[in-house]
Design a protein around this motif. Structure first.
Motif, PDB file in Angstrom:
ATOM      1  N   PRO B 105       0.833  -1.199   0.000  1.00 16.98           N
ATOM      2  CA  PRO B 105       0.000   0.000   0.000  1.00 16.98           C
ATOM      3  C   PRO B 105       0.871   1.254   0.000  1.00 16.98           C
ATOM      4  O   PRO B 105       1.951   1.272   0.579  1.00 16.98           O
ATOM      5  CB  PRO B 105      -0.780  -0.097   1.303  1.00 16.98           C
ATOM      6  CG  PRO B 105      -0.654  -1.497   1.750  1.00 16.98           C
ATOM      7  CD  PRO B 105       0.651  -1.999   1.213  1.00 16.98           C
ATOM      8  N   ARG B 106       0.398   2.260  -0.670  1.00 16.80           N
ATOM      9  CA  ARG B 106       1.088   3.546  -0.681  1.00 16.80           C
ATOM     10  C   ARG B 106       0.395   4.447   0.321  1.00 16.80           C
ATOM     11  O   ARG B 106      -0.825   4.510   0.363  1.00 16.80           O
ATOM     12  CB  ARG B 106       0.981   4.176  -2.074  1.00 16.80           C
ATOM     13  CG  ARG B 106       2.329   4.310  -2.738  1.00 16.80           C
ATOM     14  CD  ARG B 106       2.172   5.022  -4.055  1.00 16.80           C
ATOM     15  NE  ARG B 106       2.389   4.085  -5.149  1.00 16.80           N
ATOM     16  CZ  ARG B 106       2.379   4.457  -6.428  1.00 16.80           C
ATOM     17  NH1 ARG B 106       2.122   5.710  -6.746  1.00 16.80           N
ATOM     18  NH2 ARG B 106       2.614   3.587  -7.372  1.00 16.80           N
ATOM     19  N   VAL B 119      -4.368   8.789   3.394  1.00 17.66           N
ATOM     20  CA  VAL B 119      -4.915   7.805   2.458  1.00 17.66           C
ATOM     21  C   VAL B 119      -3.931   6.646   2.319  1.00 17.66           C
ATOM     22  O   VAL B 119      -2.725   6.857   2.177  1.00 17.66           O
ATOM     23  CB  VAL B 119      -5.150   8.430   1.056  1.00 17.66           C
ATOM     24  CG1 VAL B 119      -5.896   7.452   0.167  1.00 17.66           C
ATOM     25  CG2 VAL B 119      -5.920   9.726   1.150  1.00 17.66           C
ATOM     26  N   GLU B 120      -4.475   5.458   2.361  1.00 23.31           N
ATOM     27  CA  GLU B 120      -3.681   4.253   2.123  1.00 23.31           C
ATOM     28  C   GLU B 120      -4.220   3.637   0.841  1.00 23.31           C
ATOM     29  O   GLU B 120      -5.379   3.243   0.771  1.00 23.31           O
ATOM     30  CB  GLU B 120      -3.844   3.300   3.309  1.00 23.31           C
ATOM     31  CG  GLU B 120      -2.974   2.065   3.225  1.00 23.31           C
ATOM     32  CD  GLU B 120      -3.035   1.272   4.527  1.00 23.31           C
ATOM     33  OE1 GLU B 120      -2.694   1.833   5.588  1.00 23.31           O
ATOM     34  OE2 GLU B 120      -3.441   0.109   4.491  1.00 23.31           O
ATOM     35  N   VAL B 121      -3.370   3.582  -0.159  1.00 19.47           N
ATOM     36  CA  VAL B 121      -3.809   3.174  -1.490  1.00 19.47           C
ATOM     37  C   VAL B 121      -3.171   1.836  -1.852  1.00 19.47           C
ATOM     38  O   VAL B 121      -1.966   1.659  -1.692  1.00 19.47           O
ATOM     39  CB  VAL B 121      -3.369   4.217  -2.545  1.00 19.47           C
ATOM     40  CG1 VAL B 121      -3.908   3.845  -3.908  1.00 19.47           C
ATOM     41  CG2 VAL B 121      -3.818   5.604  -2.165  1.00 19.47           C
ATOM     42  N   GLY B 132      -9.034   5.617   4.025  1.00 12.86           N
ATOM     43  CA  GLY B 132      -8.453   6.865   4.484  1.00 12.86           C
ATOM     44  C   GLY B 132      -9.138   7.409   5.708  1.00 12.86           C
ATOM     45  O   GLY B 132     -10.082   6.818   6.235  1.00 12.86           O
ATOM     46  N   GLN B 133      -8.623   8.527   6.146  1.00 12.71           N
ATOM     47  CA  GLN B 133      -9.176   9.151   7.344  1.00 12.71           C
ATOM     48  C   GLN B 133      -9.017  10.666   7.254  1.00 12.71           C
ATOM     49  O   GLN B 133      -7.943  11.162   6.889  1.00 12.71           O
ATOM     50  CB  GLN B 133      -8.446   8.633   8.596  1.00 12.71           C
ATOM     51  CG  GLN B 133      -9.062   9.142   9.890  1.00 12.71           C
ATOM     52  CD  GLN B 133      -8.456   8.480  11.121  1.00 12.71           C
ATOM     53  OE1 GLN B 133      -7.353   7.943  11.058  1.00 12.71           O
ATOM     54  NE2 GLN B 133      -9.163   8.520  12.229  1.00 12.71           N
ATOM     55  N   VAL B 134     -10.088  11.363   7.580  1.00 14.96           N
ATOM     56  CA  VAL B 134     -10.052  12.828   7.636  1.00 14.96           C
ATOM     57  C   VAL B 134      -9.944  13.217   9.107  1.00 14.96           C
ATOM     58  O   VAL B 134     -10.690  12.707   9.947  1.00 14.96           O
ATOM     59  CB  VAL B 134     -11.341  13.444   7.050  1.00 14.96           C
ATOM     60  CG1 VAL B 134     -11.280  14.964   7.112  1.00 14.96           C
ATOM     61  CG2 VAL B 134     -11.567  12.974   5.622  1.00 14.96           C
ATOM     62  N   ARG B 135      -8.983  14.109   9.391  1.00 18.78           N
ATOM     63  CA  ARG B 135      -8.846  14.579  10.775  1.00 18.78           C
ATOM     64  C   ARG B 135      -8.721  16.091  10.820  1.00 18.78           C
ATOM     65  O   ARG B 135      -7.990  16.642   9.993  1.00 18.78           O
ATOM     66  CB  ARG B 135      -7.634  13.902  11.421  1.00 18.78           C
ATOM     67  CG  ARG B 135      -8.015  12.483  11.862  1.00 18.78           C
ATOM     68  CD  ARG B 135      -6.888  11.786  12.492  1.00 18.78           C
ATOM     69  NE  ARG B 135      -5.747  11.769  11.571  1.00 18.78           N
ATOM     70  CZ  ARG B 135      -4.552  11.332  11.915  1.00 18.78           C
ATOM     71  NH1 ARG B 135      -4.319  10.930  13.121  1.00 18.78           N
ATOM     72  NH2 ARG B 135      -3.582  11.318  11.040  1.00 18.78           N
TER      73      ARG B 135
END
Lengths: 178, 194
Positions: B105-106, B119-121, B132-135
């Motif tokens: 994963p990137r 983001v983990e792609v 992903g996660q928004v903080r």
């Protein structure tokens, strides 16, 4: 030609694509990128533009900015293809500097480019035609076709491109100062 | 690239021996439709330090059903609207089980205006999965839009700001966090290919 990018004007955008798409493609291809990578470099520049629209203060220079950004992205893709480690994620967009090398190339300018090649003396005219239309030809093949020693192909190529560039600069000056 | 290379490339194009593919011009024209008036652009700030391969998938992310809808009107997303693979599906991929392509994963982090988007792609042979996660967590009424130049997917983030999706095409990607009463935050476009 000014482009009012403050307005959500799709016509202005299409004009930009029409006017600068040609030279953006040339810049990406000049890096030796294949068609898929060149397409990514060009698309990157358009996406950076749409991200940057609010900060663009000088619509007159958008063309130079697009070309510079394409070059920047093409260089990055080229480095990745070469296996060089990427130093982080895409860097900031380059400054909107002028770009004399990109003072070419609309369709009309393309015609003028070839008209300039036609005014070159031999062997320049034939050599440039061959290099362009048969890019896979090696120096040995070019030397055979032109009846020149193989060792003189490289220096002649440099000299011919220099002459062509001088012709174009003269042409450009004449158009600027009628 | 030397000036000579450029001049030769220009000659090739002008000679018609290297025409611009129609698709390149069409894609350039279509970018106009990707404008997000008033959006804040979140720039890459390097990979998130706290995550790595094998990170636990986000839990509790609402996706699918009413949590998934196509993007704008006429968006050619119809084929994707019902894909809503649950977070467990993405998580299994990200965690290793369903990994494909090079599998690694990137990790990307973007930030702007006090918002961080991690983001983990995972780039597979045929498509891209991401979590992903928004903080800080964007709160009620917020939505995360995962955009490509041609499709858009909507996810409603969990209470902790997590979201996930799968089945994205290779290529350009941007994530937009829409929050009620605040300007959208959009990540810079990234090109993701195997």
């Amino acid at each position: 030609m000014p482009y009012d990018l403050d307005l959500p004007d799709e016509t202005a955008w299409r004009e930009l694509v029409e006017r600068f798409g040609y030279r953006m493609w040339a810049v990406a291809r000049a890096f030796g990128l294949g068609p898929a990578d060149a397409a990514d470099a060009v698309q990157a520049a358009w996406l950076r533009l749409v991200e940057s629209l609010p900060s663009i203060r000088d619509p007159e220079r958008v063309g130079a900015w697009l070309v510079t950004t394409t070059r920047h992205e093409a260089a990055r893709i080229g480095r990745r293809r070469a296996g060089a480690p990427l130093t982080g994620l895409p860097a900031d967009i380059p400054a909107m500097d002028g770009d004399p090398a990109a003072a070419l190339l609309s369709e009309d300018e393309g015609r003028r480019l070839w008209a300039a090649v036609d005014t070159l003396r031999e062997p320049c005219r034939s050599l440039l035609r061959l290099i362009v239309t048969a890019p896979e030809a090696g120096y040995a093949q070019l030397a055979r076709r032109l009846g020149m020693p193989i060792g003189s192909i490289g220096p002649t190529r440099i000299r011919c491109l220099r002459r062509l560039r001088t012709l174009l600069e003269d042409d450009h000056r004449r158009n600027d100062d009628p | 690239m030397s000036d000579d290379d450029y001049l030769l490339a220009a000659l090739r194009i002008a000679a018609g021996s290297d025409p611009i593919p129609a698709r390149v011009s069409a894609d350039a024209r279509a970018v106009y439709g990707l404008r997000l008036p008033g959006a804040v652009t979140a720039v890459p700030v390097g990979p998130p330090p706290h995550v790595g391969p094998g990170r636990r998938p986000p839990s509790g992310t609402r996706s699918g059903g009413s949590g998934t809808r196509s993007g704008g009107d006429g968006d050619p997303l119809s084929g994707f609207g019902a894909d809503a693979i649950g977070v467990g599906g993405v998580g299994r991929r990200l965690g290793g089980g369903g990994r494909h392509g090079d599998g690694a994963p990137r990790l990307l982090r973007f930030a702007a205006g006090g918002v961080t988007i991690d983001v983990e792609v995972t780039i597979g042979d045929t498509h891209i999965d991401l979590a992903g996660q928004v903080r800080p967590a964007p709160g009620d009424g917020s939505r995360v839009e995962i955009r490509t130049p041609h499709i858009s997917k909507i996810r409603f983030p969990s209470e902790t700001g997590e979201f996930a999706t799968t089945g994205l095409p290779h290529g350009w990607l941007s994530i937009v966090c829409h929050r009620p009463g605040l300007p959208p935050v959009a990540t810079r476009w990234q090109c993701l290919r195997p």
